[in-house]
Write a protein that holds these residues in place. Sequence first.
Motif, PDB file in Angstrom:
ATOM      1  N   ILE A 310      79.058  73.090  51.046  1.00 49.91           N
ATOM      2  CA  ILE A 310      80.112  72.111  50.768  1.00 49.91           C
ATOM      3  C   ILE A 310      81.369  72.570  51.502  1.00 49.91           C
ATOM      4  O   ILE A 310      81.699  73.758  51.493  1.00 49.91           O
ATOM      5  N   LYS A 311      82.043  71.636  52.125  1.00 47.57           N
ATOM      6  CA  LYS A 311      83.291  71.962  52.828  1.00 47.57           C
ATOM      7  C   LYS A 311      84.416  71.069  52.312  1.00 47.57           C
ATOM      8  O   LYS A 311      84.221  69.873  52.107  1.00 47.57           O
ATOM      9  N   ILE A 312      85.583  71.682  52.093  1.00 46.24           N
ATOM     10  CA  ILE A 312      86.778  70.953  51.668  1.00 46.24           C
ATOM     11  C   ILE A 312      87.734  70.904  52.846  1.00 46.24           C
ATOM     12  O   ILE A 312      88.096  71.934  53.407  1.00 46.24           O
ATOM     13  N   TRP A 313      88.136  69.693  53.216  1.00 48.95           N
ATOM     14  CA  TRP A 313      89.033  69.487  54.350  1.00 48.95           C
ATOM     15  C   TRP A 313      90.386  68.992  53.866  1.00 48.95           C
ATOM     16  O   TRP A 313      90.462  68.144  52.981  1.00 48.95           O
ATOM     17  N   ASP A 314      91.447  69.547  54.451  1.00 52.13           N
ATOM     18  CA  ASP A 314      92.793  69.011  54.269  1.00 52.13           C
ATOM     19  C   ASP A 314      92.969  67.904  55.306  1.00 52.13           C
ATOM     20  O   ASP A 314      92.706  68.126  56.498  1.00 52.13           O
ATOM     21  N   LEU A 315      93.389  66.729  54.881  1.00 53.89           N
ATOM     22  CA  LEU A 315      93.505  65.607  55.817  1.00 53.89           C
ATOM     23  C   LEU A 315      94.519  65.870  56.919  1.00 53.89           C
ATOM     24  O   LEU A 315      94.535  65.172  57.937  1.00 53.89           O
ATOM     25  N   ASN A 316      95.367  66.878  56.723  1.00 50.08           N
ATOM     26  CA  ASN A 316      96.362  67.206  57.743  1.00 50.08           C
ATOM     27  C   ASN A 316      95.873  68.271  58.720  1.00 50.08           C
ATOM     28  O   ASN A 316      96.608  68.648  59.630  1.00 50.08           O
ATOM     29  N   MET A 317      94.649  68.768  58.544  1.00 50.48           N
ATOM     30  CA  MET A 317      94.138  69.822  59.433  1.00 50.48           C
ATOM     31  C   MET A 317      92.707  69.470  59.845  1.00 50.48           C
ATOM     32  O   MET A 317      91.799  69.442  59.022  1.00 50.48           O
ATOM     33  N   GLU A 318      92.532  69.207  61.126  1.00 51.51           N
ATOM     34  CA  GLU A 318      91.254  68.694  61.606  1.00 51.51           C
ATOM     35  C   GLU A 318      90.309  69.763  62.147  1.00 51.51           C
ATOM     36  O   GLU A 318      89.094  69.547  62.190  1.00 51.51           O
ATOM     37  N   ASN A 319      90.827  70.913  62.565  1.00 49.34           N
ATOM     38  CA  ASN A 319      90.004  71.851  63.337  1.00 49.34           C
ATOM     39  C   ASN A 319      89.043  72.683  62.490  1.00 49.34           C
ATOM     40  O   ASN A 319      88.040  73.183  62.994  1.00 49.34           O
ATOM     41  N   ARG A 320      89.307  72.828  61.203  1.00 48.11           N
ATOM     42  CA  ARG A 320      88.377  73.577  60.351  1.00 48.11           C
ATOM     43  C   ARG A 320      88.646  73.233  58.882  1.00 48.11           C
ATOM     44  O   ARG A 320      89.757  72.834  58.513  1.00 48.11           O
ATOM     45  N   PRO A 321      87.639  73.411  58.022  1.00 46.76           N
ATOM     46  CA  PRO A 321      87.855  73.157  56.592  1.00 46.76           C
ATOM     47  C   PRO A 321      88.703  74.250  55.965  1.00 46.76           C
ATOM     48  O   PRO A 321      88.708  75.395  56.431  1.00 46.76           O
ATOM     49  N   VAL A 322      89.405  73.909  54.910  1.00 43.56           N
ATOM     50  CA  VAL A 322      90.243  74.902  54.225  1.00 43.56           C
ATOM     51  C   VAL A 322      89.403  75.736  53.253  1.00 43.56           C
ATOM     52  O   VAL A 322      89.788  76.848  52.883  1.00 43.56           O
ATOM     53  N   GLU A 323      88.267  75.181  52.816  1.00 43.64           N
ATOM     54  CA  GLU A 323      87.374  75.907  51.913  1.00 43.64           C
ATOM     55  C   GLU A 323      85.922  75.596  52.290  1.00 43.64           C
ATOM     56  O   GLU A 323      85.600  74.467  52.640  1.00 43.64           O
ATOM     57  N   THR A 324      85.075  76.614  52.216  1.00 42.34           N
ATOM     58  CA  THR A 324      83.635  76.438  52.445  1.00 42.34           C
ATOM     59  C   THR A 324      82.878  77.152  51.339  1.00 42.34           C
ATOM     60  O   THR A 324      83.145  78.322  51.045  1.00 42.34           O
ATOM     61  N   TYR A 325      81.955  76.437  50.729  1.00 46.88           N
ATOM     62  CA  TYR A 325      81.150  77.009  49.644  1.00 46.88           C
ATOM     63  C   TYR A 325      79.673  76.923  50.016  1.00 46.88           C
ATOM     64  O   TYR A 325      79.173  75.846  50.329  1.00 46.88           O
ATOM     65  N   GLN A 326      78.990  78.069  49.976  1.00 48.54           N
ATOM     66  CA  GLN A 326      77.563  78.105  50.273  1.00 48.54           C
ATOM     67  C   GLN A 326      76.787  77.686  49.025  1.00 48.54           C
ATOM     68  O   GLN A 326      76.908  78.312  47.984  1.00 48.54           O
ATOM     69  N   VAL A 327      76.008  76.616  49.154  1.00 45.58           N
ATOM     70  CA  VAL A 327      75.266  76.085  48.012  1.00 45.58           C
ATOM     71  C   VAL A 327      73.968  76.853  47.805  1.00 45.58           C
ATOM     72  O   VAL A 327      73.672  77.333  46.711  1.00 45.58           O
ATOM     73  N   HIS A 328      73.175  76.970  48.834  1.00 45.59           N
ATOM     74  CA  HIS A 328      71.932  77.754  48.762  1.00 45.59           C
ATOM     75  C   HIS A 328      71.663  78.399  50.125  1.00 45.59           C
ATOM     76  O   HIS A 328      70.716  78.037  50.816  1.00 45.59           O
ATOM     77  N   GLU A 329      72.510  79.351  50.464  1.00 42.01           N
ATOM     78  CA  GLU A 329      72.393  80.076  51.739  1.00 42.01           C
ATOM     79  C   GLU A 329      71.073  80.828  51.827  1.00 42.01           C
ATOM     80  O   GLU A 329      70.556  81.082  52.928  1.00 42.01           O
ATOM     81  N   TYR A 330      70.490  81.166  50.666  1.00 42.40           N
ATOM     82  CA  TYR A 330      69.221  81.906  50.660  1.00 42.40           C
ATOM     83  C   TYR A 330      68.074  81.079  51.253  1.00 42.40           C
ATOM     84  O   TYR A 330      67.003  81.609  51.523  1.00 42.40           O
ATOM     85  N   LEU A 331      68.287  79.779  51.484  1.00 43.43           N
ATOM     86  CA  LEU A 331      67.237  78.943  52.080  1.00 43.43           C
ATOM     87  C   LEU A 331      67.243  79.001  53.610  1.00 43.43           C
ATOM     88  O   LEU A 331      66.353  78.433  54.249  1.00 43.43           O
TER      89      LEU A 331
END
Length: 449
Positions: A310-331
């Motif tokens: 899951i990625k959270i984006w600030d509408l004022n910043m396009e180049n990268r998300p402000v937060e990234t959460y790994q849901v099931h990286e073990y897959l």
Amino acid sequence: FWIPLCCILKCKNNITEDLNSGLVFLFFTADIISTVEFNHTGELLATGDKGGRVVIFQQEIENKNPPQFQSEYNVYSTFQSHEPEFDYLKSLEIEEKINKIRWLPQKNAAQFLLSTNDKTIKLWKISERDKRPEGYNLKEDDGRYKDPNTITSLRVPVLIPMDLMVEASPRRVFANAHTYHINSISVNSDNETYLSADDLRINLWHLEITDRSFNIVDIKPANMEELTEVITAAEFHPHQCNTFVYSSSKGTIRLCDMRASALCDKHSKLFEEPEDPSNRSFFSEIISSISDVKFSHNGRYMMTRDYLSIKIWDLNMENRPVETYQVHEYLRSKLCSLYENDCIFDKFECCWNGNDSVVMTGSYNNFFRMFDRGHRRDVTLEASRENSKPMQILKPRKVCAGGKRKKDEISVDSLDFNKKILHTAWHPQDNIIAVATTNNLYIFQDKVN
């Protein structure tokens, strides 16, 4: 601490034994839940299934005192929204499966919702009737018309109480506007228009006009052999009626402003994160495809869900998300087998809680994940009939990706990929969540609430 409020049994084309009662149930594929959506107050919860049916549940509060606040959801109305159809020109069968449900803000005593299958969108009115008229002048109570010559006096009809009846009636049918399968509908903040998106186009509709719509995005190339991406999801901004976003199978999100031009082929902003070269693989393009996009309630942020994160984006910043959460990286080490059994193409949805502080999404083995944005904490919970007894607190689950497995952990090799939570919804005001597994709809409540 999350506790089950209720578990509503639905679906699956096999025979299952009830663990509590020992009874055996037969389930049908048509009952598989395909969408879940709370209305704007959270009092009503609508589900759609593969059989084209919409089931609405109503919240009934049992205890209003804050420490022991408790409520449950009971069936309010059930109706057949879509029927199977056949396109004779293309020799294609159009299945009745409900792809999306969206509620309209309530303006009077009745409720309105939009439901769509692959081709047709319908506007439904859900209303209550607890009185009936009696004492007609021209007909008997059983409906037979009287002989006018026998009428000697004028009666005033009266309304008498009756058992509550909930009626669902179709008010509008929006059809024949999509060549490809509809994947998203979103109601605008002006409450007069809405958009519908398929693989290559997005159309803008007025809720009162059914015979025409405006095409606002068209990414179909002149030569279909040059097609490199498709639209996967689209949503209007919650406060700005001129702004909407749509995501693509390439992992990009485009924000468009309808004030700029009638056809929004040229985006205002492009949100895209550069790929990490160390994670590049044969499956990179598939797992980067975005399956869901949701604006936060305050309109400042945007959440996207790809296969692993899951990625959270600030509408004022396009180049990268402000937060990234790994849901099931073990897959990530299991992508080859997930590709072979087609699970890598599963489309997981995501949702915000009422104040945008927590996000939630589903996973495999009937697991669902919550991420607390402020405290940077996360938890994995399981929706299963074994642990869904009333007032039983859900225990956090952990997956062991490798090495020595601890006592309470589950090995990644023992995950059941046929059990998956694709559809989730969060009550707009309270800490009440609804998650749909293949077989059931589970509703949980935060005990602290």
